[in-house]
Design a protein around this motif. Structure first.
Motif, PDB file in Angstrom:
ATOM      1  N   ASN A  11       0.831  -1.203   0.000  1.00 57.02           N
ATOM      2  CA  ASN A  11       0.000   0.000   0.000  1.00 57.02           C
ATOM      3  C   ASN A  11       0.870   1.260   0.000  1.00 57.02           C
ATOM      4  O   ASN A  11       0.607   2.220  -0.728  1.00 57.02           O
ATOM      5  CB  ASN A  11      -0.921  -0.036   1.227  1.00 57.02           C
ATOM      6  N   GLN A  12       1.931   1.236   0.792  1.00 58.63           N
ATOM      7  CA  GLN A  12       2.852   2.396   0.822  1.00 58.63           C
ATOM      8  C   GLN A  12       3.537   2.586  -0.530  1.00 58.63           C
ATOM      9  O   GLN A  12       3.739   3.708  -0.986  1.00 58.63           O
ATOM     10  CB  GLN A  12       3.913   2.200   1.911  1.00 58.63           C
ATOM     11  N   ILE A  13       3.893   1.479  -1.153  1.00 60.30           N
ATOM     12  CA  ILE A  13       4.510   1.574  -2.489  1.00 60.30           C
ATOM     13  C   ILE A  13       3.518   2.231  -3.449  1.00 60.30           C
ATOM     14  O   ILE A  13       3.873   3.142  -4.200  1.00 60.30           O
ATOM     15  CB  ILE A  13       4.936   0.166  -2.992  1.00 60.30           C
ATOM     16  N   ARG A  14       2.269   1.791  -3.397  1.00 59.82           N
ATOM     17  CA  ARG A  14       1.246   2.366  -4.302  1.00 59.82           C
ATOM     18  C   ARG A  14       1.071   3.866  -4.053  1.00 59.82           C
ATOM     19  O   ARG A  14       1.010   4.658  -4.990  1.00 59.82           O
ATOM     20  CB  ARG A  14      -0.079   1.623  -4.118  1.00 59.82           C
ATOM     21  N   GLN A  15       1.031   4.250  -2.791  1.00 60.21           N
ATOM     22  CA  GLN A  15       0.870   5.686  -2.501  1.00 60.21           C
ATOM     23  C   GLN A  15       2.084   6.479  -3.001  1.00 60.21           C
ATOM     24  O   GLN A  15       1.953   7.569  -3.552  1.00 60.21           O
ATOM     25  CB  GLN A  15       0.711   5.899  -0.990  1.00 60.21           C
ATOM     26  N   THR A  16       3.254   5.880  -2.821  1.00 57.78           N
ATOM     27  CA  THR A  16       4.482   6.580  -3.249  1.00 57.78           C
ATOM     28  C   THR A  16       4.535   6.699  -4.774  1.00 57.78           C
ATOM     29  O   THR A  16       5.002   7.711  -5.303  1.00 57.78           O
ATOM     30  CB  THR A  16       5.724   5.829  -2.711  1.00 57.78           C
ATOM     31  N   GLY A 238      -5.785  -1.410  -6.874  1.00 55.89           N
ATOM     32  CA  GLY A 238      -5.944  -0.623  -5.648  1.00 55.89           C
ATOM     33  C   GLY A 238      -6.621   0.707  -5.869  1.00 55.89           C
ATOM     34  O   GLY A 238      -7.029   1.368  -4.920  1.00 55.89           O
ATOM     35  N   ILE A 239      -6.712   1.119  -7.137  1.00 55.00           N
ATOM     36  CA  ILE A 239      -7.340   2.405  -7.431  1.00 55.00           C
ATOM     37  C   ILE A 239      -8.453   2.134  -8.442  1.00 55.00           C
ATOM     38  O   ILE A 239      -8.189   1.810  -9.611  1.00 55.00           O
ATOM     39  CB  ILE A 239      -6.295   3.406  -7.961  1.00 55.00           C
ATOM     40  N   ALA A 258      -5.091  12.190  -8.196  1.00 52.27           N
ATOM     41  CA  ALA A 258      -4.105  11.690  -7.234  1.00 52.27           C
ATOM     42  C   ALA A 258      -4.691  11.679  -5.824  1.00 52.27           C
ATOM     43  O   ALA A 258      -4.511  10.712  -5.063  1.00 52.27           O
ATOM     44  CB  ALA A 258      -2.844  12.544  -7.289  1.00 52.27           C
ATOM     45  N   LEU A 259      -5.412  12.752  -5.476  1.00 52.35           N
ATOM     46  CA  LEU A 259      -6.030  12.817  -4.144  1.00 52.35           C
ATOM     47  C   LEU A 259      -7.038  11.694  -3.961  1.00 52.35           C
ATOM     48  O   LEU A 259      -7.085  11.039  -2.918  1.00 52.35           O
ATOM     49  CB  LEU A 259      -6.725  14.174  -3.963  1.00 52.35           C
ATOM     50  N   GLU A 260      -7.826  11.463  -5.021  1.00 55.74           N
ATOM     51  CA  GLU A 260      -8.823  10.396  -4.956  1.00 55.74           C
ATOM     52  C   GLU A 260      -8.131   9.035  -4.815  1.00 55.74           C
ATOM     53  O   GLU A 260      -8.563   8.175  -4.038  1.00 55.74           O
ATOM     54  CB  GLU A 260      -9.685  10.435  -6.220  1.00 55.74           C
ATOM     55  N   ALA A 261      -7.037   8.869  -5.565  1.00 53.99           N
ATOM     56  CA  ALA A 261      -6.295   7.602  -5.503  1.00 53.99           C
ATOM     57  C   ALA A 261      -5.715   7.376  -4.100  1.00 53.99           C
ATOM     58  O   ALA A 261      -5.837   6.281  -3.531  1.00 53.99           O
ATOM     59  CB  ALA A 261      -5.162   7.611  -6.544  1.00 53.99           C
ATOM     60  N   ILE A 262      -5.116   8.414  -3.535  1.00 55.89           N
ATOM     61  CA  ILE A 262      -4.532   8.282  -2.189  1.00 55.89           C
ATOM     62  C   ILE A 262      -5.633   7.990  -1.171  1.00 55.89           C
ATOM     63  O   ILE A 262      -5.477   7.150  -0.273  1.00 55.89           O
ATOM     64  CB  ILE A 262      -3.767   9.580  -1.798  1.00 55.89           C
ATOM     65  N   GLU A 264      -8.424   6.445  -1.715  1.00 56.08           N
ATOM     66  CA  GLU A 264      -8.827   5.035  -1.849  1.00 56.08           C
ATOM     67  C   GLU A 264      -7.810   4.107  -1.202  1.00 56.08           C
ATOM     68  O   GLU A 264      -8.164   3.116  -0.560  1.00 56.08           O
ATOM     69  CB  GLU A 264      -8.979   4.655  -3.333  1.00 56.08           C
ATOM     70  N   LEU A 265      -6.532   4.448  -1.378  1.00 57.00           N
ATOM     71  CA  LEU A 265      -5.485   3.577  -0.813  1.00 57.00           C
ATOM     72  C   LEU A 265      -5.472   3.645   0.712  1.00 57.00           C
ATOM     73  O   LEU A 265      -5.182   2.653   1.387  1.00 57.00           O
ATOM     74  CB  LEU A 265      -4.110   3.974  -1.378  1.00 57.00           C
ATOM     75  N   LYS A 266      -5.784   4.813   1.243  1.00 56.22           N
ATOM     76  CA  LYS A 266      -5.799   4.956   2.702  1.00 56.22           C
ATOM     77  C   LYS A 266      -7.054   4.350   3.320  1.00 56.22           C
ATOM     78  O   LYS A 266      -7.069   4.020   4.490  1.00 56.22           O
ATOM     79  CB  LYS A 266      -5.706   6.435   3.082  1.00 56.22           C
TER      80      LYS A 266
END
Lengths: 269, 312
Positions: A11-16, A238-239, A258-262, A264-266
Motif C-alpha cells: 500500500n505504501q509503495i502504491r501511494q508513493t 488498488g485504485i 491523485a487525491l482520490e487515488a490516495i 482510496e489507498l488509505k
C-alpha cells in the motif's frame, strides 16, 4: 514476514507511486501499481538478500527490471527499503532529479539500465552466468507487452538451453499495453505452453495474492534450471478508476485524481 | 613474423584472447555462431567456462555481456559488424553505454573485408553508428601487431569499446612491443605537402599510394576514431594546410567526418577531401582488390587522387 505487513508495504509503495507521478506530471502508473504486491514481496520478505546500507554488497541477490516504465514502482520500493530518501522521488523526471526509466548508477539499488523493451532477460542471464557457482540469485521482472520484442525470445531460448538454476523471470501478465489490451494488440496466448516448450519451468499465480507469490517464489529456490513465474495481476490495482484500464498505462494522475487515488489507498474497501 | 608476411587482424585478435585469458580470469568471450570466423575457437575450446555461445542472436549476446560486465567480468562480444553493432545497436546503446559497462564489442567483416558475401555483409556504416554513442570508444587497428596490442589496451579500459577488425591479410608495420594508447594517433610518415589520414586495413593501400607517388605526406594512422586525437591532426595541418581522409566506410559519419568536425571547429583554413564510399551500397566481389578498384580506393587510384589534390 506476515501477509498483513507485506500488504502495508504494498500500500505504501502504491501511494508513493501516485505521489511521485503527481510530482513528475507524466509517467506510467498502471503496471507499477499492479506489480506493487510483488515489489513488496521482493524487497520486504526475506526472499531477496539486499542491503540498503551496502547496496553493492558482493553477495547480494540481483533484481533486474526489464520493463523500465515500472520505474516508479521500483524506486518506491527501494526508497521505502532505505536505499535512498523518499524525498528524492519528488524529483522524478525532473532535470535535476531522477530519470523516468532506470539508469545503472543513478540511484543505489538499481542493477540495470532499461527503457526500450525486451533487454532485461539478457542482462539477467549475464548476471546469472557471472554467479552460477554461488548462492546469488538473479530475478528479472518483465511485462507482457515486451514479449512482443524479438530479443525476449532470444533470451528465453538461451535460458531454456542453459542450466542456470539461479535465474527466475517474473512476468507481469496484466494484459495491457499502451494502445490497448495486450491480447488485442498482439495476442500472446498460449503463454504457459510457449514457456514450457522452451524447456522452462513455468508457474502461473495470482500476482496480487501474497500466499500464491510466496509459495511460487519459495519453490524457485529448489529448481535445477531456469524458470518463469507468470504473475497474473490487475493493472492499476488498488485504485478503482485505474484498474484494468489500459489508458492508465502511460498517463499520470492530475491533482484531483491523485487525491482520490490516495484516499482510496488509505481507506481500502 | 616477418614484415612481408600477410596476416589478418582477426588472427591477431584470436591470439591475443588466448594470451590474455591466461593472465586474467575476468576475460569472457561471447559468440553468435561466428566463432571460427572471429577466431575464437581456440579460446572456446580451452576456456569453455568463459565462452558463451549465444547462437545467431546478437541482441541477446550484447545484453548478456552487459549483465556479465555489471558483475565484474570483462566480456568481449564477437560477430560481424553488419550484425554487431549493426543489429544490436539499441542494446549497445542502452544495456551497455548508458550503464557505462566495460563490454568490448569486437567485429570483423568491416569495410570490404568480406568481399565475397556482398553488400549485406560488408559493414560500411559501423563507425558512424558507434561514434555517436556516449561513453563508447571506437578503435580500428591497422595490422596484426597493433591489433594484439589494442586487445590488451581495450581490456584494461574501464568503459565500453568498439573495435573494428577484419578479414583482410595485410602487411605488419607496427612493432610487436609498441603499446596501443587509446586516443593517440601515430604518424607513420612525415612530409610537408599534404596530410593523409586513414585507419584499418585500407591504410595499406594508402601507404602504397604515397610510396609510388613520391608525395611528401604526413600520414596519420587514426587508430582511435573516438576519442579523436585533435592535437595530432591540427599539428600536422599547421604545416600542410591540406588534408585528405581515406576510409573503407561511408563518407557520411565516418573517419573523414570525425576529422572534419575537428577541423571545422578549430578555425583553421585548410583544404579537405574525404574519400570513401559515396552513399551507396557495396556488392559482391571475388577479390577485395576488385572492390578497392570499384570505389577508386585502390593504391593506384589513390595515387592519382593525391597527386591531383596537391596540384589543386
Amino acid at each position: 514476514m506476515q501477509t498483513a505487513q507485506l500488504e502495508k508495504y504494498a500500500n505504501q509503495i502504491r501511494q508513493t507511486i501516485i505521489i511521485s507521478l503527481l510530482h513528475a506530471g507524466s509517467g506510467h502508473p498502471a503496471g507499477a501499481l499492479g506489480f506493487a504486491d510483488l515489489f513488496a514481496y521482493l524487497y520486504f520478505s526475506d526472499f531477496l538478500k539486499v542491503n540498503p546500507k551496502n547496496p553493492k554488497m558482493e553477495e547480494r541477490d540481483r533484481l533486474y527490471l526489464s520493463c523500465g516504465h515500472y520505474a516508479p514502482g521500483l524506486y518506491s520500493a527501494l526508497a521505502l527499503k532505505g536505499f535512498f530518501s523518499i524525498k528524492d522521488l519528488s524529483g522524478l523526471r525532473d532535470v535535476n532529479g531522477i530519470d523516468g526509466h532506470p539508469i545503472l548508477g543513478q540511484l543505489p539499488g538499481i542493477e540495470n539500465s532499461a527503457g526500450p523493451l525486451g533487454q532485461g532477460i539478457s542482462q539477467a542471464i549475464g548476471s546469472a552466468l557471472a554467479h552460477q557457482d554461488t548462492n546469488i540469485k538473479t530475478v528479472c521482472i518483465i511485462s507482457d507487452g515486451e514479449l512482443q520484442e524479438g530479443q525476449t525470445w532470444e533470451a528465453l531460448m538461451f535460458m531454456g538451453n542453459s542450466r542456470l538454476k539461479n535465474l527466475t523471470v517474473i512476468l507481469d501478465r496484466n494484459d495491457i499495453q499502451i494502445s490497448g489490451n495486450t491480447n488485442e494488440v498482439m495476442p500472446l496466448e498460449p503463454l504457459k505452453e510457449k514457456f514450457d516448450s522452451f524447456n522452462l519451468i513455468t508457474q502461473t499465480i495470482n500476482g496480487n495474492d501474497f500466499k500464491e507469490i510466496d509459495e511460487a517464489l519459495t519453490k524457485t529456490n529448489l529448481f535445477d534450471r531456469p524458470n518463469v513465474v507468470i504473475a497474473e495481476t490487475v493493472a492499476g490495482k488498488g485504485i478503482s478508476f485505474m484498474e484494468n484500464d489500459y489508458l492508465w498505462h502511460g498517463r499520470a494522475p492530475n491533482k484531483e485524481e491523485a487525491l482520490e487515488a490516495i484516499n482510496e489507498l488509505k481507506n481500502p474497501q | 613474423m616477418s614484415a612481408t608476411e600477410l596476416k589478418s587482424t582477426r588472427d591477431a585478435f584470436g591470439q591475443a584472447l588466448l594470451e590474455l585469458a591466461e593472465k586474467s580470469s575476468k576475460l569472457w568471450v561471447l559468440s553468435a555462431d561466428l566463432t571460427d570466423s572471429m577466431r575464437v575457437t581456440s579460446f572456446a575450446d580451452k576456456y569453455k567456462d568463459r565462452h558463451v555461445q549465444c547462437g545467431v542472436a546478437e541482441q541477446n549476446m550484447v545484453g548478456i555481456a552487459a549483465g556479465l560486465a555489471a558483475n565484474g567480468k570483462v566480456p568481449f562480444v564477437t560477430s560481424f559488424a553488419a550484425f554487431s553493432p549493426g543489429r544490436n545497436w539499441d542494446q549497445l546503446r542502452v544495456s551497455v553505454c548508458l550503464s557505462n559497462l566495460p563490454v568490448k564489442v569486437v567485429s570483423g567483416a568491416t569495410g570490404f573485408g568480406n568481399s565475397k558475401d556482398g553488400a549485406s555483409h560488408q559493414a560500411l556504416e559501423d563507425i558512424a553508428i558507434t561514434r555517436v554513442l556516449p561513453n563508447l570508444k571506437v578503435v580500428t587497428p591497422l595490422d596484426f601487431n597493433q591489433t594484439k596490442q589494442a586487445v590488451l589496451s581495450i581490456f584494461k579500459d574501464p568503459g565500453p569499446v568498439y573495435m573494428r577488425i577484419g578479414h583482410e591479410k595485410v602487411p605488419n608495420i607496427t612493432k610487436s612491443d609498441q603499446e596501443f594508447v587509446i586516443g593517440k594517433a601515430d604518424l607513420l610518415k612525415e612530409g610537408e605537402e599534404i596530410t593523409v589520414i586513414s585507419a584499418g586495413a585500407i591504410m595499406h593501400q594508402v601507404l602504397e599510394a604515397i610510396k609510388s607517388s613520391r608525395v611528401k605526406a604526413d600520414v596519420i594512422n587514426l587508430s582511435t576514431i573516438k576519442p579523436i586525437d585533435k592535437e595530432a591532426i591540427l599539428t600536422s595541418l599547421e604545416k600542410t594546410r591540406k588534408v585528405m581522409t581515406i576510409e573503407d566506410h561511408q563518407v557520411a559519419g565516418g573517419l573523414g567526418s570525425a576529422v572534419a568536425e575537428v577541423i571545422a571547429q578549430s578555425g583553421k583554413r585548410v583544404k579537405m577531401k574525404i574519400l570513401g564510399v559515396p552513399d551507396t551500397f557495396s556488392r559482391s566481389a571475388r577479390s577485395i582488390d576488385d572492390l578497392y578498384k570499384l570505389f577508386k580506393l585502390d593504391s593506384k587510384s589513390l595515387e592519382e587522387e593525391i597527386k591531383e589534390f596537391i596540384r589543386e
